[in-house]
Design a protein around this motif. Structure first.
Motif, PDB file in Angstrom:
ATOM      1  N   ILE A 184     -81.641  95.958  36.925  1.00 40.98           N
ATOM      2  CA  ILE A 184     -80.457  95.803  36.081  1.00 40.98           C
ATOM      3  C   ILE A 184     -80.849  96.216  34.666  1.00 40.98           C
ATOM      4  N   GLY A 185     -80.119  97.212  34.140  1.00 40.66           N
ATOM      5  CA  GLY A 185     -80.430  97.693  32.786  1.00 40.66           C
ATOM      6  C   GLY A 185     -80.662  99.177  32.787  1.00 40.66           C
ATOM      7  N   SER A 204     -84.862  92.914  35.333  1.00 38.32           N
ATOM      8  CA  SER A 204     -83.807  93.210  34.373  1.00 38.32           C
ATOM      9  C   SER A 204     -84.358  93.148  32.959  1.00 38.32           C
ATOM     10  N   THR A 205     -83.694  93.851  32.041  1.00 35.46           N
ATOM     11  CA  THR A 205     -83.991  93.623  30.625  1.00 35.46           C
ATOM     12  C   THR A 205     -83.342  92.298  30.226  1.00 35.46           C
ATOM     13  N   TYR A 206     -83.847  91.680  29.180  1.00 39.46           N
ATOM     14  CA  TYR A 206     -83.227  90.454  28.685  1.00 39.46           C
ATOM     15  C   TYR A 206     -81.778  90.724  28.293  1.00 39.46           C
ATOM     16  N   ASP A 207     -81.545  91.888  27.645  1.00 41.42           N
ATOM     17  CA  ASP A 207     -80.193  92.207  27.186  1.00 41.42           C
ATOM     18  C   ASP A 207     -79.203  92.254  28.346  1.00 41.42           C
ATOM     19  N   TYR A 267     -78.562  88.901  29.957  1.00 43.98           N
ATOM     20  CA  TYR A 267     -77.656  88.082  29.152  1.00 43.98           C
ATOM     21  C   TYR A 267     -76.205  88.476  29.407  1.00 43.98           C
ATOM     22  N   LEU A 268     -75.953  89.800  29.435  1.00 45.79           N
ATOM     23  CA  LEU A 268     -74.578  90.262  29.628  1.00 45.79           C
ATOM     24  C   LEU A 268     -74.020  89.870  30.991  1.00 45.79           C
ATOM     25  N   HIS A 269     -74.880  89.852  32.006  1.00 46.12           N
ATOM     26  CA  HIS A 269     -74.404  89.641  33.373  1.00 46.12           C
ATOM     27  C   HIS A 269     -74.757  88.276  33.941  1.00 46.12           C
ATOM     28  N   MET A 270     -75.251  87.362  33.111  1.00 53.01           N
ATOM     29  CA  MET A 270     -75.750  86.101  33.657  1.00 53.01           C
ATOM     30  C   MET A 270     -74.655  85.314  34.370  1.00 53.01           C
ATOM     31  N   GLU A 271     -73.393  85.513  33.959  1.00 49.85           N
ATOM     32  CA  GLU A 271     -72.355  84.759  34.664  1.00 49.85           C
ATOM     33  C   GLU A 271     -72.244  85.187  36.131  1.00 49.85           C
ATOM     34  N   HIS A 290     -92.169  85.157  24.518  1.00 52.54           N
ATOM     35  CA  HIS A 290     -91.990  84.748  23.112  1.00 52.54           C
ATOM     36  C   HIS A 290     -90.648  85.227  22.577  1.00 52.54           C
ATOM     37  N   HIS A 291     -90.001  86.196  23.284  1.00 50.84           N
ATOM     38  CA  HIS A 291     -88.655  86.648  22.874  1.00 50.84           C
ATOM     39  C   HIS A 291     -87.582  85.625  23.248  1.00 50.84           C
ATOM     40  N   LEU A 292     -87.893  84.767  24.177  1.00 51.36           N
ATOM     41  CA  LEU A 292     -86.868  83.932  24.805  1.00 51.36           C
ATOM     42  C   LEU A 292     -86.105  83.019  23.851  1.00 51.36           C
ATOM     43  N   PRO A 293     -86.744  82.416  22.843  1.00 49.58           N
ATOM     44  CA  PRO A 293     -85.974  81.484  22.010  1.00 49.58           C
ATOM     45  C   PRO A 293     -84.947  82.126  21.076  1.00 49.58           C
ATOM     46  N   GLY A 294     -84.750  83.441  21.067  1.00 45.77           N
ATOM     47  CA  GLY A 294     -83.650  84.037  20.292  1.00 45.77           C
ATOM     48  C   GLY A 294     -82.325  83.511  20.824  1.00 45.77           C
ATOM     49  N   PRO A 295     -81.261  83.463  19.986  1.00 49.17           N
ATOM     50  CA  PRO A 295     -80.030  82.786  20.413  1.00 49.17           C
ATOM     51  C   PRO A 295     -79.400  83.360  21.691  1.00 49.17           C
ATOM     52  N   ALA A 296     -79.317  84.695  21.805  1.00 46.89           N
ATOM     53  CA  ALA A 296     -78.658  85.282  22.976  1.00 46.89           C
ATOM     54  C   ALA A 296     -79.514  85.124  24.229  1.00 46.89           C
ATOM     55  N   TYR A 297     -80.822  85.405  24.105  1.00 48.02           N
ATOM     56  CA  TYR A 297     -81.690  85.321  25.281  1.00 48.02           C
ATOM     57  C   TYR A 297     -81.790  83.878  25.778  1.00 48.02           C
TER      58      TYR A 297
END
Lengths: 412, 362
Positions: B53-54, B66-69, B72-76, B91-98
């Motif tokens: 995915i991505g 998948s990429t994190y981006d 995030y878009l398809h998590m639903e 370490h990228h995970l704590p950003g608001p969207a991720y």
């Protein structure tokens, strides 16, 4: 086109609203646009890096004490109208590959002596019948920053200011999951133009007559997926959607509601816009998306016994919806007609909506073509005598489509 | 969460976890390069179809990358489909969207992988909630000479010439004067954003910002520093050298001056692959050195590289450790060398000290 970060929009409850557009704001936009366009014209012939810097300096000077985001937004619209020379692409890549490989070998061969850049470049230039200076220029000629400004094709400042709100709305729609527009016009040709534009942009609208869903007045309801609701190609789809907005705004009266995901946290908000005719948008009646034009050209070269009508009628099934076919195949022997709609690769949901339309009783013969990436099977329409679904992997195949046409068309 | 340096086998740990739990698994990675690397490893390890995915793909399989981006878009649509989530470079995970993507998933099993869990914004505290606490940690110093190649770090201080020194000190005085007059404390967490905001409000402020940039440019790309790069390239002519810079302008300047390939965000995928393959072949029939700004900081596998030269960089410990990690993948007989070039008596001295605040540099 503007990007979301350049839009002056505020949240009010669950609604996203654009900054109010009054005469003073429009005048400010026109002033900014005039100054930036003039500066860009003075830079014709300069490198993109230098043009960007000049525009940045001009915007900074103009923004003194003002709205920096507005300056950046107008700057973006002006930059969109700048035409730069084409990239030197493959030539520069090839040159770098050869030159850097030989330079590495030369450095290795130098033993303990320092690498002599000048001697190496002289030798390389001699071997390629050029000069070291020309090599230096050509080495990164494909960098966007190294392209020269050829022309400034920015709309007149007053026009840019008049269309600014639409530009902001376009940027908002890039973050939409669903868009519903209602359009009214006294001219049927405007509807047709709008529907053809949507098709040309490869959008897949669900269109219904307003008087069938609401008692009040005529017109149409156009429902489309937003870029954020799709599984792939969100960027390209978003661009198409943004380009559709001026076509909607060309109708006599129109309203638009979009579900958007806004801000870093992608908060779900509702965005509303409405207006009356601003400017006409013309899409040629027989304009076709590139992949369809390629197919039509191949089909017409082959001996098939069918001809293609590029501007077929809109198919209306009262109570169920409208279908706007891309083409109509007409059998030359007996005039039998089979409509054709390319459903492309953006929305799986759109395929199921078309199937619902067929099952609701669409009387015309029709062939739908959907990309394999949408993961739908041709068997979905196996039991429909007057319709078929063709799932293609990369390009539309003339022979396969011909087989489908002969199967669906009435026997002569 | 498992903390291991680059090249120490984080991917292998994930494969063992997937095999152990036997649940449908979604692997999340920050870049498409990493998604491709994971796809290859999972296909080769498990021999089953792997979804991606991505980057224009949307394929969901029991094993999916998948990429994190995109996640995030398809998590639903994805949130209820996987029993195990693997967060690469977590370490990228704590950003608001991720973080929202991690919260929207129901997976009871979660594995976070990183070499550098600490975040400057303090959000590493969120790891416990998003992917669990650190259960295993080994740093570079623990594995050097075994699972990782042995290494040395060499810090070289160069001096500015008289004209550059004058220009640097003048620009720095303008900048320092502005922050002093405005009571901005650059060492405080909000110092940098205070400076950005205040410098944008007046002509005086904009002059200070220009001066700030100027003194940094002089320190980052001091002529003596670039001369030293030439010496190092000659000295390591038989090695595979990675040069790191803080900005693209310096990277291009180095590429032109020393006739070595460059990788930036502008480099097309095909050329980038060719450059990395050339570096792997070495200088006899490929390349002996590649210069880059930040795009190779993280994730990309370059086992052949054995020398790194940090020409300039930020104060980020994570960036500096990741850059060292690029040259540490173990190979027979390999001894890695990291040079750091610092312009003396400039703010870079302080920047260098901050980014070296890690066990790998002690």
């Amino acid at each position: 086109m503007l990007t979301a970060d350049l839009v002056a929009a505020r949240r009010r409850g669950d609604e996203l609203r654009l900054a109010p557009s009054d005469d003073a704001r429009r005048e400010r936009i026109a002033t900014l646009a005039a100054a930036l366009t003039a500066r860009a014209r003075a830079e014709i012939g300069s490198l993109r890096d230098d043009v960007e810097e000049a525009l940045r300096q001009t915007a900074t000077a103009l923004e003194e004490g003002g709205d920096r985001r507005l300056g950046a937004a107008v700057g973006k619209l002006v930059r969109d109208g700048l035409r730069f020379e084409e990239s030197a692409g493959e030539t520069a890549t090839e040159l770098r590959r050869e030159l850097f490989t030989q330079a590495a070998a030369a450095r290795l061969a130098a033993g303990l002596a320092p690498f002599d850049r000048r001697a190496f470049l002289d030798g390389f230039a001699d071997a390629h019948a050029t000069t070291p200076a020309a090599l230096e220029t050509a080495l990164y000629a494909d960098r966007p920053g190294a392209q020269r400004l050829l022309a400034v094709e920015v709309p007149a400042p007053a026009l840019l200011a008049a269309g600014f709100e639409i530009s902001e709305a376009q940027a908002v729609l890039l973050r939409a999951t669903k868009i519903v527009a209602e359009v009214e016009s006294s001219d049927a040709a405007l509807y047709r133009g709008l529907f053809r534009t949507l098709k040309f942009l490869r959008l897949l609208p669900v269109i219904t007559r307003l008087d069938e869903t609401r008692e009040k007045r005529g017109g149409y309801r156009v429902e489309m997926d937003g870029p954020l609701s799709l599984f792939q190609s969100g960027g390209r789809y978003g661009l198409s959607l943004a380009l559709a907005l001026p076509a909607i705004a060309a109708c006599d009266r129109w309203t638009l509601e979009a579900d958007v995901r806004w801000g870093a946290e992608r908060r779900p908000l509702r965005f509303r816009l409405a207006g009356e005719t601003s400017a006409a948008v013309a899409t040629p009646d027989d304009a076709l998306p590139e992949e369809l034009a390629t197919f039509v050209s191949a089909f017409e070269r082959a001996a098939t016994g069918w001809r293609i009508d590029r501007a077929p009628a809109i198919l209306d099934l009262p109570g169920a919806g409208l279908c706007v076919p891309d083409l109509c195949f007409v059998r030359t022997d007996d005039g039998a007609r089979v409509y054709f709609e390319l459903l492309g690769f953006w929305s799986r949901e759109a395929v199921f909506r078309r199937i619902d339309l067929v099952r609701a009783g669409l009387p015309q013969k029709i062939l739908f073509a959907a990309s394999k990436s949408l993961r739908v099977g041709e068997s979905l329409l196996d039991d429909a005598p007057s319709a078929a679904l063709y799932v293609f992997s990369r390009v539309l195949n003339v022979r396969t489509i011909l087989d489908h046409l002969e199967r669906i068309a009435p026997t002569p | 969460m498992v903390v291991l340096p680059t090249g120490a086998g984080k991917t292998h740990v994930a494969c063992l976890a997937i095999d152990d739990r036997r649940r449908s698994t979604l692997v999340l990675a920050p870049t498409l390069d990493l998604v491709r690397q994971w796809y290859d490893v999972l296909r080769a390890t498990f021999g089953v179809p792997v979804g991606v995915i991505g980057g224009g793909d949307y394929g969901v399989e029991a094993l999916t990358v998948s990429t994190y981006d995109s996640a995030y878009l398809h998590m639903e649509h994805l949130g209820d489909k996987f029993g195990l989530l693997v967060f690469d470079e977590c370490h990228h995970l704590p950003g608001p969207a991720y973080a929202l993507a991690a919260r929207a998933a129901v997976a009871p099993f979660r594995l976070g992988l990183t070499a550098t869990p600490e975040r400057a914004d303090g959000r590493h505290a969120d790891f416990d909630e998003l992917c669990g606490p650190i259960v295993y940690r080994k740093d570079i110093v623990d594995l050097s000479g075994g699972y990782l190649s042995s290494y040395e770090t060499v810090r070289l201080t160069v001096e500015l010439g008289p004209e550059d020194r004058l220009a640097h000190d003048e620009a720095r005085a303008v900048y320092r004067d502005f922050i002093a007059r405005n009571g901005i404390r650059m060492s405080s967490p909000s110092g940098w954003s205070d400076f950005i905001i205040r410098s944008s409000r007046s002509e005086d402020g904009r002059r200070a910002m220009t001066a700030y940039r100027r003194q940094r440019e002089i320190a980052f790309a001091a002529p003596a520093k670039l001369d030293y790069v030439g010496l190092l390239l000659d000295r390591h002519r038989e090695d595979r050298v990675l040069l790191f810079t803080q900005d693209n302008a310096t990277a291009y300047a180095l590429s032109r001056r020393f006739l070595i390939p460059i990788i930036t965000h502008e480099t097309r995928v095909r050329e980038r692959s060719e450059i990395l393959a050339g570096l792997a072949r070495g200088p006899a029939d490929g390349y002996g050195a590649v210069v880059t700004s930040k795009v190779l900081n993280e994730g990309v596998d370059i086992p052949a590289a054995n020398v790194a030269v940090v020409v300039s960089g930020s104060a980020s410990v994570r960036e500096h450790v990741q850059r060292l990690g690029r040259i540490l993948r173990a190979q027979a007989g390999k001894h890695a060398l990291l040079y750091e070039l610092v312009t003396g008596n400039t703010a870079e001295t302080y920047t260098s000290a901050r980014r070296r605040d890690h066990s790998a540099y002690r």
